[in-house]
Design an enzyme around this catalytic site. Structure first.
Site, PDB file in Angstrom:
ATOM      1  N   GLU A  90       0.809  -1.227   0.000  1.00  0.00           N
ATOM      2  CA  GLU A  90       0.000   0.000   0.000  1.00  0.00           C
ATOM      3  C   GLU A  90       0.838   1.270   0.000  1.00  0.00           C
ATOM      4  OE1 GLU A  90      -1.701  -1.136   3.560  1.00  0.00           O
ATOM      5  OE2 GLU A  90      -2.873  -2.718   2.618  1.00  0.00           O
ATOM      6  N   CYS A  96      14.898 -14.932 -24.334  1.00  0.00           N
ATOM      7  CA  CYS A  96      15.013 -16.035 -25.283  1.00  0.00           C
ATOM      8  C   CYS A  96      15.932 -15.566 -26.414  1.00  0.00           C
ATOM      9  CB  CYS A  96      13.624 -16.401 -25.796  1.00  0.00           C
ATOM     10  SG  CYS A  96      13.634 -17.751 -26.945  1.00  0.00           S
ATOM     11  N   CYS A 100      18.488 -22.201 -39.619  1.00  0.00           N
ATOM     12  CA  CYS A 100      18.827 -23.442 -38.916  1.00  0.00           C
ATOM     13  C   CYS A 100      18.973 -24.568 -39.926  1.00  0.00           C
ATOM     14  CB  CYS A 100      17.728 -23.781 -37.913  1.00  0.00           C
ATOM     15  SG  CYS A 100      18.117 -25.201 -36.881  1.00  0.00           S
ATOM     16  N   CYS A 128      13.334 -28.837 -38.976  1.00  0.00           N
ATOM     17  CA  CYS A 128      12.148 -29.479 -38.380  1.00  0.00           C
ATOM     18  C   CYS A 128      10.887 -29.085 -39.154  1.00  0.00           C
ATOM     19  CB  CYS A 128      12.010 -29.082 -36.913  1.00  0.00           C
ATOM     20  SG  CYS A 128      13.445 -29.555 -35.944  1.00  0.00           S
ATOM     21  N   CYS A 182       8.615 -26.134 -37.736  1.00  0.00           N
ATOM     22  CA  CYS A 182       9.274 -24.908 -37.279  1.00  0.00           C
ATOM     23  C   CYS A 182       9.451 -23.898 -38.412  1.00  0.00           C
ATOM     24  CB  CYS A 182      10.624 -25.253 -36.674  1.00  0.00           C
ATOM     25  SG  CYS A 182      11.603 -23.809 -36.226  1.00  0.00           S
ATOM     26  N   SER A 239      18.609 -25.136 -25.192  1.00  0.00           N
ATOM     27  CA  SER A 239      17.591 -26.018 -25.742  1.00  0.00           C
ATOM     28  C   SER A 239      18.133 -26.623 -27.034  1.00  0.00           C
ATOM     29  CB  SER A 239      16.317 -25.217 -26.033  1.00  0.00           C
ATOM     30  OG  SER A 239      15.382 -26.016 -26.723  1.00  0.00           O
ATOM     31  N   SER A 276      14.560 -30.970 -26.910  1.00  0.00           N
ATOM     32  CA  SER A 276      13.329 -30.939 -27.704  1.00  0.00           C
ATOM     33  C   SER A 276      13.040 -32.348 -28.174  1.00  0.00           C
ATOM     34  CB  SER A 276      13.506 -29.993 -28.903  1.00  0.00           C
ATOM     35  OG  SER A 276      13.544 -28.661 -28.461  1.00  0.00           O
ATOM     36  N   CYS A 320       8.988 -18.335 -32.435  1.00  0.00           N
ATOM     37  CA  CYS A 320      10.198 -17.782 -33.021  1.00  0.00           C
ATOM     38  C   CYS A 320      10.220 -18.014 -34.524  1.00  0.00           C
ATOM     39  CB  CYS A 320      11.429 -18.402 -32.377  1.00  0.00           C
ATOM     40  SG  CYS A 320      12.139 -17.295 -31.188  1.00  0.00           S
TER      41      CYS A 320
HETATM   42  N1  SAH Z   1      16.917 -25.469 -32.005  1.00  0.00           N
HETATM   43  C1  SAH Z   1      16.630 -25.591 -30.621  1.00  0.00           C
HETATM   44  C2  SAH Z   1      16.254 -24.278 -29.979  1.00  0.00           C
HETATM   45  C3  SAH Z   1      15.393 -23.362 -30.788  1.00  0.00           C
HETATM   46  S1  SAH Z   1      13.771 -23.920 -31.173  1.00  0.00           S
HETATM   47  C4  SAH Z   1      15.562 -26.630 -30.376  1.00  0.00           C
HETATM   48  O1  SAH Z   1      14.947 -27.078 -31.338  1.00  0.00           O
HETATM   49  O2  SAH Z   1      15.392 -27.000 -29.217  1.00  0.00           O
HETATM   50  C5  SAH Z   1      12.966 -23.436 -29.682  1.00  0.00           C
HETATM   51  C6  SAH Z   1      11.681 -24.176 -29.361  1.00  0.00           C
HETATM   52  O3  SAH Z   1      10.637 -23.679 -30.206  1.00  0.00           O
HETATM   53  C7  SAH Z   1      11.756 -25.690 -29.552  1.00  0.00           C
HETATM   54  O4  SAH Z   1      11.384 -26.358 -28.381  1.00  0.00           O
HETATM   55  C8  SAH Z   1      10.774 -25.905 -30.666  1.00  0.00           C
HETATM   56  O5  SAH Z   1      10.181 -27.133 -30.529  1.00  0.00           O
HETATM   57  C9  SAH Z   1       9.796 -24.748 -30.497  1.00  0.00           C
HETATM   58  N2  SAH Z   1       8.994 -24.532 -31.706  1.00  0.00           N
HETATM   59  C10 SAH Z   1       9.410 -24.466 -32.989  1.00  0.00           C
HETATM   60  N3  SAH Z   1       8.357 -24.288 -33.827  1.00  0.00           N
HETATM   61  C11 SAH Z   1       7.265 -24.250 -33.061  1.00  0.00           C
HETATM   62  C12 SAH Z   1       5.866 -24.096 -33.320  1.00  0.00           C
HETATM   63  N4  SAH Z   1       5.410 -23.946 -34.566  1.00  0.00           N
HETATM   64  N5  SAH Z   1       5.013 -24.093 -32.279  1.00  0.00           N
HETATM   65  C13 SAH Z   1       5.469 -24.246 -31.008  1.00  0.00           C
HETATM   66  N6  SAH Z   1       6.757 -24.389 -30.688  1.00  0.00           N
HETATM   67  C14 SAH Z   1       7.652 -24.392 -31.697  1.00  0.00           C
HETATM   68 FE1  SF4 Z   2      16.117 -25.596 -35.797  1.00  0.00          FE
HETATM   69 FE2  SF4 Z   2      14.998 -25.819 -33.327  1.00  0.00          FE
HETATM   70 FE3  SF4 Z   2      13.542 -24.943 -35.449  1.00  0.00          FE
HETATM   71 FE4  SF4 Z   2      14.281 -27.494 -35.334  1.00  0.00          FE
HETATM   72  S1  SF4 Z   2      12.922 -26.414 -33.888  1.00  0.00           S
HETATM   73  S2  SF4 Z   2      14.439 -26.158 -37.159  1.00  0.00           S
HETATM   74  S3  SF4 Z   2      16.298 -27.326 -34.395  1.00  0.00           S
HETATM   75  S4  SF4 Z   2      15.309 -23.919 -34.545  1.00  0.00           S
END
Ligand code: SAH
Ligand code: SF4
Length: 315
Positions: free
Chosen positions: A60, A73, A80, A84, A87, A162, A185, A304
């Site tokens: 207060e 982050c 990359c 994936c 991603c 990560s 991951s 991201c």
């Molecule tokens: N290359 C590393 C770190 C960067 S990615 C890795 O893959 O761990 C960071 C996080 O973002 C990872 O856990 C990945 O699974 C997540 N990510 C990527 N694309 C995504 C999406 N479309 N929705 C939710 N999480 C996502």
């Molecule tokens: Fe690269 Fe992580 Fe995205 Fe996979 S999830 S493409 S390792 S940035």
């Protein structure tokens, strides 16, 4: 400096650049999340995100009773190589590694831009763009400087790498014993699906990752985090949850469930909240620590890669 010879000036500029990065775009969410687009000297860009984990609380009389908490982050590469399928960062392919200086600059600028006191502890997660362990030397150099008392004095215990699971690099990192936290991951419990999601799984399969994690030196007060991206009708069933429990048996693990964040052109779908909760409850019932990642910054370009994409589209 005007009182030094010209050739020394050129040498200083080449070898000891000071402004290695600049902020070219900021998006702010109603929940306090801020997303930054950094541009480096060669015009390449990468993102960093500031997450406000807890707001400042005052009594207060206006005295601060609880301090705010920040997590940064940070990106480790432009693009990359891992590719994936879920991603957005993967879409643009790989451009280049960030230097140690470019990794550190993101933290310095985020602190400065938000008037965060020099001695204020922040948490760092290397979860931005890129695969941190694919840029091993620059990343570990950066971590040493960031944690050094003459550097940014952010303890390695507050820094989490990560990785999509380069087992050999996890082992190499473990041997360095830096004291950093590890997040894997994982996203899938069988190799077939994991290879669909993370093509690199062919070379570094689930078993090799589990073995590498078992050798990793972990702070006894902490756990290894396993990130599990939940995709509708792909890996959101209880059978998968059960496999996950068995897979992590014997590891001091905690699981972080992440809602898949859809983007244009992606064939995967976001799971229902109900499926997430059921998955979490199952893990908890088996004694496995499990949280659901709060989706912060939904109203800005959340996952991201999305801010960078947006700026590119606008251009
Ligand atoms: N290359 C590393 C770190 C960067 S990615 C890795 O893959 O761990 C960071 C996080 O973002 C990872 O856990 C990945 O699974 C997540 N990510 C990527 N694309 C995504 C999406 N479309 N929705 C939710 N999480 C996502
Ligand atoms: Fe690269 Fe992580 Fe995205 Fe996979 S999830 S493409 S390792 S940035």
């Amino acid at each position: 400096m005007k009182n030094i010879p010209n050739n020394l000036k050129i040498e200083l500029e080449e070898k000891y650049p000071i402004d290695v990065a600049k902020i070219v775009q900021i998006e702010e969410s109603s929940d306090g999340t801020k997303k930054y687009l950094f541009e480096f000297k060669d015009g390449k860009t990468a993102e960093a995100v500031l997450l406000l984990m807890k707001d400042k609380q005052k009594d207060e009389d206006g005295n601060i009773t609880k301090s705010e908490k920040y997590t940064f982050c940070i990106s480790s590469q432009v693009g990359c190589k891992v590719g994936c399928s879920f991603c957005l960062t993967a879409r643009g392919g790989f451009v280049r590694d960030l230097s140690a200086g470019e990794i550190i600059a993101q933290i310095v600028y985020l602190k400065k831009q938000n008037n965060i006191a020099q001695n204020k502890a922040v948490n760092i997660v290397y979860m931005g763009m890129g695969e941190p362990l694919d840029n091993f030397d620059n990343l570990t150099d950066a971590i040493k400087i960031i944690s050094d008392l003459d550097g940014l004095a952010i303890s390695t215990r507050r820094q989490t790498i990560s990785t999509s699971g380069i087992s050999t690099k996890i082992e190499k990192l473990g041997k360095m014993d830096l004291g950093v936290q590890l997040a894997i991951s994982l996203h899938a419990v069988d190799d077939e699906l994991r290879t669909e999601l993370i093509p690199m799984n062919k070379a570094y399969n689930i078993n090799s990752i589990i073995e590498a994690v078992k050798k990793f030196p972990i702070d006894t007060r902490k756990k290894v985090m396993f990130e599990y991206l939940v995709i509708k009708d792909k890996n959101d069933d209880i059978k998968s949850a059960d496999k996950l429990v068995k897979l992590l048996n014997g590891i001091d693990a905690k699981v972080n469930l992440i809602f898949f964040n859809p983007f244009e052109g992606s064939s995967y779908e976001r799971p229902s909240k109900n499926a997430m909760i059921k998955f979490q409850e199952y893990l908890l019932s088996k004694g496995l620590l499990c949280t659901i990642r709060e989706s912060k910054g939904i109203d800005i370009s959340a996952a991201c890669g999305q801010l960078k994409e947006k700026v590119a589209e606008e251009k």
